[in-house]
Enzyme design. Structure first.
Site, PDB file in Angstrom:
ATOM      1  CD1 TRP A  25      -2.078   1.992   0.311  1.00 40.63           C
ATOM      2  CD2 TRP A  25      -3.153   1.148   2.146  1.00 40.63           C
ATOM      3  NE1 TRP A  25      -2.941   2.852   0.715  1.00 40.63           N
ATOM      4  CE2 TRP A  25      -3.997   2.319   1.880  1.00 40.63           C
ATOM      5  CE3 TRP A  25      -3.421   0.203   3.308  1.00 40.63           C
ATOM      6  CZ2 TRP A  25      -4.827   2.556   2.585  1.00 40.63           C
ATOM      7  CZ3 TRP A  25      -4.539   0.721   3.870  1.00 40.63           C
ATOM      8  CH2 TRP A  25      -5.326   1.902   3.370  1.00 40.63           C
ATOM      9  CG  ASP A  53      -2.851  -6.821  -2.555  1.00 40.12           C
ATOM     10  OD1 ASP A  53      -3.849  -7.320  -3.219  1.00 40.12           O
ATOM     11  OD2 ASP A  53      -2.889  -5.410  -1.963  1.00 40.12           O
ATOM     12  CE1 TYR A  58      -3.558   0.230  -1.978  1.00 46.79           C
ATOM     13  CE2 TYR A  58      -2.172  -1.657  -2.554  1.00 46.79           C
ATOM     14  CZ  TYR A  58      -3.302  -1.218  -1.989  1.00 46.79           C
ATOM     15  OH  TYR A  58      -4.076  -1.964  -1.437  1.00 46.79           O
ATOM     16  CE1 TYR A 195      -7.491  -2.451   4.632  1.00 45.80           C
ATOM     17  CE2 TYR A 195      -8.950  -4.052   3.441  1.00 45.80           C
ATOM     18  CZ  TYR A 195      -8.808  -2.927   4.131  1.00 45.80           C
ATOM     19  OH  TYR A 195      -9.823  -1.826   4.060  1.00 45.80           O
ATOM     20  CG  LEU A 198       0.968  -6.571  11.620  1.00 54.37           C
ATOM     21  CD1 LEU A 198       2.642  -6.003  11.255  1.00 54.37           C
ATOM     22  CD2 LEU A 198       0.849  -7.450  12.581  1.00 54.37           C
TER      23      LEU A 198
END
Length: 281
Positions: A25, A53, A58, A195, A198
């Site tokens: 991302w 991914d 992005y 996604y 964390l």
């Protein structure tokens, strides 16, 4: 050089994805040096995190360009995922967006192409565009992202049986999907791709998470990631901007949380008791 293997999850198409992949991302946007981010992605591939991914959104394509450079000469080792913006997801726009992603990624085929989230364009038109791309050999599989249970049920009614996954926000602090969406996806043979597993680092100072990490002699991030990886039918795609970070992510796959650890985490991050709107970052 041989690529290490990690456990896999089967897609309905017959393809298999690793339970631990790599997100992108914020890559290609100056957080780290370009060379270091490329090393991180390559290190991840060597360690078996071969699912990468990305998305046209992005960095306005910058992340795709970085990924393309990182996988040059190693395309066959990678399960490559990208996404089309909802505003591009009509028949013509989806095709144009796919060609743009392929060009930036320097490849001739995506392994999985996702609709990034629901937009104003009718789902039926997007599904038809995906199927045309698949028939043309430009993508091997397609799926969706940020779809809640109602969206998934509607997709299935519209003939979206070819969908292979739903990529959604899922981590210790975002457990709403456990009540309805996750069981539905498992029942229909659809892996969930988690996604921000964390929470982009925001939950890592939690005292319970830190306490378990100290006791197990690992990092709080590895505990949080190991918790996601312990969920059946879930693939996690954490991001790493350095090779050392990629190695730490991979090590979480070898961490087995005890029943007591899981009970402590459930107490600190309670599972849902009533339906919740799908959360999105």
């Amino acid at each position: 050089m041989a690529v290490l293997t990690v456990p896999g999850i089967d897609l309905r198409s017959g393809d298999t994805i690793p339970v631990l992949g790599q997100g992108t991302w914020h890559l290609g946007q100056g957080r780290h040096s370009r060379a270091e981010e490329i090393r991180a992605l390559r290190e991840g591939v060597e360690l078996g995190m071969t699912l990468i991914d990305t998305a046209e959104m992005y960095g306005d394509g910058a992340s795709e360009k970085l990924v393309g450079e990182a996988i040059a000469g190693r395309r066959a080792d990678v399960f490559l995922v990208s996404k089309v913006l909802p505003s591009h997801a009509n028949r013509r726009g989806t095709t144009a967006a796919c060609h743009g992603s392929l060009r930036r990624l320097a490849t001739d085929q995506l392994d999985l192409y996702l609709l990034h989230w629901r937009g104003a364009i009718p789902l039926q038109e997007t599904v038809e565009a995906f199927e045309e791309l698949r028939a043309a050999g430009l993508i091997r599989n397609w799926g969706v992202s940020n779809f809640d249970l109602v969206d998934m049920e509607r997709l299935l009614r519209l003939g979206g049986g070819g969908a292979q996954t739903d990529q959604v926000l899922y981590n210790l602090s975002r457990r709403g999907i456990e009540l309805d969406l996750l069981p539905w996806c498992l029942q229909h043979g659809l892996p969930v791709m988690a996604y921000s597993p964390l929470e982009q680092g925001r939950l890592l100072d939690h005292p319970v998470l830190r306490g378990i990490a100290i006791q197990r002699r690992v990092s709080p991030a590895q505990v949080a990631l190991a918790w996601v990886l312990a969920r059946a039918g879930v693939c996690a795609i954490p991001e790493a901007g350095t090779a050392a970070h990629a190695r730490q992510n991979r090590a979480a796959l070898d961490l087995r949380l005890s029943e007591l650890d899981m009970l402590k985490l459930d107490e600190a991050f309670p599972p849902p008791v009533s339906p919740q709107p799908l959360e999105i970052l």
